[in-house]
Design a protein around this motif. Structure first.
Motif, mmCIF file in Angstrom:
data_model
loop_
_atom_site.group_PDB
_atom_site.id
_atom_site.type_symbol
_atom_site.label_atom_id
_atom_site.label_comp_id
_atom_site.label_asym_id
_atom_site.label_seq_id
_atom_site.Cartn_x
_atom_site.Cartn_y
_atom_site.Cartn_z
ATOM 1 N N ILE A 1 0.838 -1.200 0.000
ATOM 2 C CA ILE A 1 0.000 0.000 0.000
ATOM 3 C C ILE A 1 0.874 1.252 0.000
ATOM 4 N N LEU A 2 1.908 1.243 0.828
ATOM 5 C CA LEU A 2 2.826 2.382 0.899
ATOM 6 C C LEU A 2 3.490 2.629 -0.451
ATOM 7 N N SER A 3 3.833 1.566 -1.156
ATOM 8 C CA SER A 3 4.474 1.711 -2.454
ATOM 9 C C SER A 3 3.586 2.491 -3.419
ATOM 10 N N PHE B 1 1.177 4.479 -2.629
ATOM 11 C CA PHE B 1 0.954 5.831 -2.108
ATOM 12 C C PHE B 1 2.113 6.761 -2.458
ATOM 13 N N ASP C 1 -3.776 -3.947 -3.688
ATOM 14 C CA ASP C 1 -3.204 -3.216 -2.549
ATOM 15 C C ASP C 1 -2.461 -1.981 -3.039
ATOM 16 N N GLY D 1 -3.287 2.105 -2.382
ATOM 17 C CA GLY D 1 -2.335 3.128 -1.952
ATOM 18 C C GLY D 1 -2.316 4.315 -2.894
ATOM 19 N N ALA E 1 -5.417 6.354 -2.223
ATOM 20 C CA ALA E 1 -5.283 7.086 -0.960
ATOM 21 C C ALA E 1 -4.428 8.337 -1.147
ATOM 22 N N ALA E 2 -3.376 8.225 -1.941
ATOM 23 C CA ALA E 2 -2.528 9.396 -2.207
ATOM 24 C C ALA E 2 -3.310 10.468 -2.950
ATOM 25 N N ALA F 1 -4.253 1.633 4.948
ATOM 26 C CA ALA F 1 -4.413 2.735 3.992
ATOM 27 C C ALA F 1 -4.769 4.029 4.708
ATOM 28 N N ILE G 1 -1.554 5.323 6.608
ATOM 29 C CA ILE G 1 -0.588 5.927 5.691
ATOM 30 C C ILE G 1 -1.068 7.305 5.242
ATOM 31 N N ALA G 2 -2.349 7.405 4.881
ATOM 32 C CA ALA G 2 -2.885 8.689 4.440
ATOM 33 C C ALA G 2 -2.879 9.717 5.562
ATOM 34 N N ALA H 1 9.401 3.925 -1.922
ATOM 35 C CA ALA H 1 8.383 2.895 -1.772
ATOM 36 C C ALA H 1 8.953 1.551 -1.356
#
Length: 409
Positions: free
Chosen positions: A66-68, A70, A227, A231, A234-235, A280, A283-284, A408
């Protein structure tokens, strides 16, 4: 790639997310530790530690995926081109992969390696093969890079598509993607069960479960793209000002609760269905706070350094754990103190090797790629200056060197 609105707030640096990467990598380390009998002891046994961490590895990798999506969306370069993006990402992940692949073979994995396992692993194709002796072969954690490679290949197209979604519909799309992830374990019931995980997993949460179904839910690159896409959405939600203003502390509490719930649900649902939405949101929320200049404790210099070396730490720790057990013969601690001491030593050596990999492999590879990219950009600009173009240049045909805010990998 399509235009991305300017990040909100006075800064686009996501230092807290960089620090958070190490927490996720360390959670994977603890998970792998919990699978080994060597780190149980006559006083404590293996049960409580393993039970509490049985989903730590699954959760840590889901967080990374997910971070990747985002941070790649957050830091997308307005005038980047797809080949430059792909080359930059390969320069980031592949040199470390090659070094840790060879290190694993030298230290322990050669005894179990076959061409059918080693070649897909080296080429980062192992996640496409629904066999645990392939996707978990050689250097076990590298299976996730096989998925990341697919994410990178798809990112330019996904970025264009998601960039066309109206701001008012982003939450609807994010909800739909999250629902698809949550329902994957249901869809997995349509996948032929096939063989169970083998004796090598008898003491792990994997044992007694279908390889094919677990692979479909958790390893298969095309299902894990969901996933990554979550992300990305979410970004875009944060970047377009549609964030719901959920704070970092409530999001963290929700994440902890979700992890505890994941310990009680059926196995296929425990892999990522329960934690994916809280991750998610966390991270957001963290990115929004950083972008507004608030920051968190994870954005301090020490945590950012840990985050920077976390990719190498993630790739090297399993090799050292396996080497300690298979080559040094550490099969059973005699006390809780000995178990903790050896675990701390392995963690410290893993961190040292990760730092050396970062300094000697990862960063030089990225710098070499950047120098070549700048040289190509200057040569291209010189050609354009020498002859006026007959038509406007498409953004995908240009290069920008805007710095990435949080990596990421």
């Amino acid at each position: 790639m399509s235009h991305v609105p300017a990040p909100p707030g006075p800064t686009a640096r996501l230092s807290s997310l960089t620090g958070m990467r190490f927490l996720a990598a360390f959670l994977v380390f603890l998970f792998h530790l919990s699978l080994l009998d060597a780190y149980s002891s006559p006083e404590t046994g293996h049960g409580p530690f393993a039970s509490a961490l049985k989903n730590g590895g699954w959760a840590g990798v889901t967080f990374f995926f997910i971070l990747s999506g985002f941070v790649l969306t957050w830091s997308a370069r307005d005038k980047d081109n797809a080949p430059a993006f792909w080359g930059r990402r390969l320069a980031k992940i592949y040199p470390n992969h090659v070094v840790t692949f060879v290190l694993a073979l030298v230290l322990y994995a050669s005894a179990h390696a076959t061409w059918g396992r080693a070649v897909p692993n080296f080429l980062l194709l192992q996640a496409w093969i629904p066999r645990d002796d392939v996707f978990f072969s050689i250097n076990n954690p590298s299976w996730s890079l096989s998925c990341e490679l697919v994410f990178y290949l798809l990112f330019p197209a996904l970025h264009r598509l998601i960039g066309r979604i109206g701001a008012g519909r982003l939450w609807w799309w994010a909800t739909g993607v999250a629902a698809a992830i949550v329902l994957l374990p249901v869809a997995a019931q349509l996948v032929p069960a096939g063989a169970d995980f083998g004796p090598n997993h008898a003491n792990s949460p994997l044992y007694g479960h279908s390889i094919n179904q677990m692979w479909f839910v958790y390893i298969f690159p095309l299902t894990r793209v969901l996933d990554f896409a979550l992300g990305m959405l979410a970004a875009r939600i944060v970047l377009t000002g549609k964030w719901i203003r959920l704070g970092v502390l409530p999001a963290s509490a929700l994440t902890v609760i979700a992890y505890l719930v994941s310990l009680k649900v059926p196995f296929l649902f425990s892999l990522n269905a329960v934690v994916v939405v809280p991750f998610a949101l966390l991270i957001a929320a963290t990115a929004a706070r950083d972008a507004q200049g608030g920051g968190t404790a994870l954005g301090t210099r020490a945590w950012v350094w840990l985050g920077e070396v976390s990719f190498a730490f993630y790739l090297v720790h399993q090799t050292l754990l396996s080497f300690t057990q298979e080559r040094l013969g550490f099969h059973q601690a005699h006390s809780a103190g000995e178990a903790v001491g050896v675990a701390a030593l392995v963690a410290a050596v893993s961190l040292l090797l990760a730092w050396l990999l970062y300094l000697g492999v990862e960063r030089p590879a990225m710098r070499a790629w950047s120098r070549r990219a700048r040289a190509r950009a200057r040569a291209r600009q010189a050609r354009l200056d020498g002859a006026a173009p007959t038509e406007p240049q498409h953004p995908l045909q240009e290069t920008s060197e805007k710095p990435v805010t949080a990596d990421a990998s």
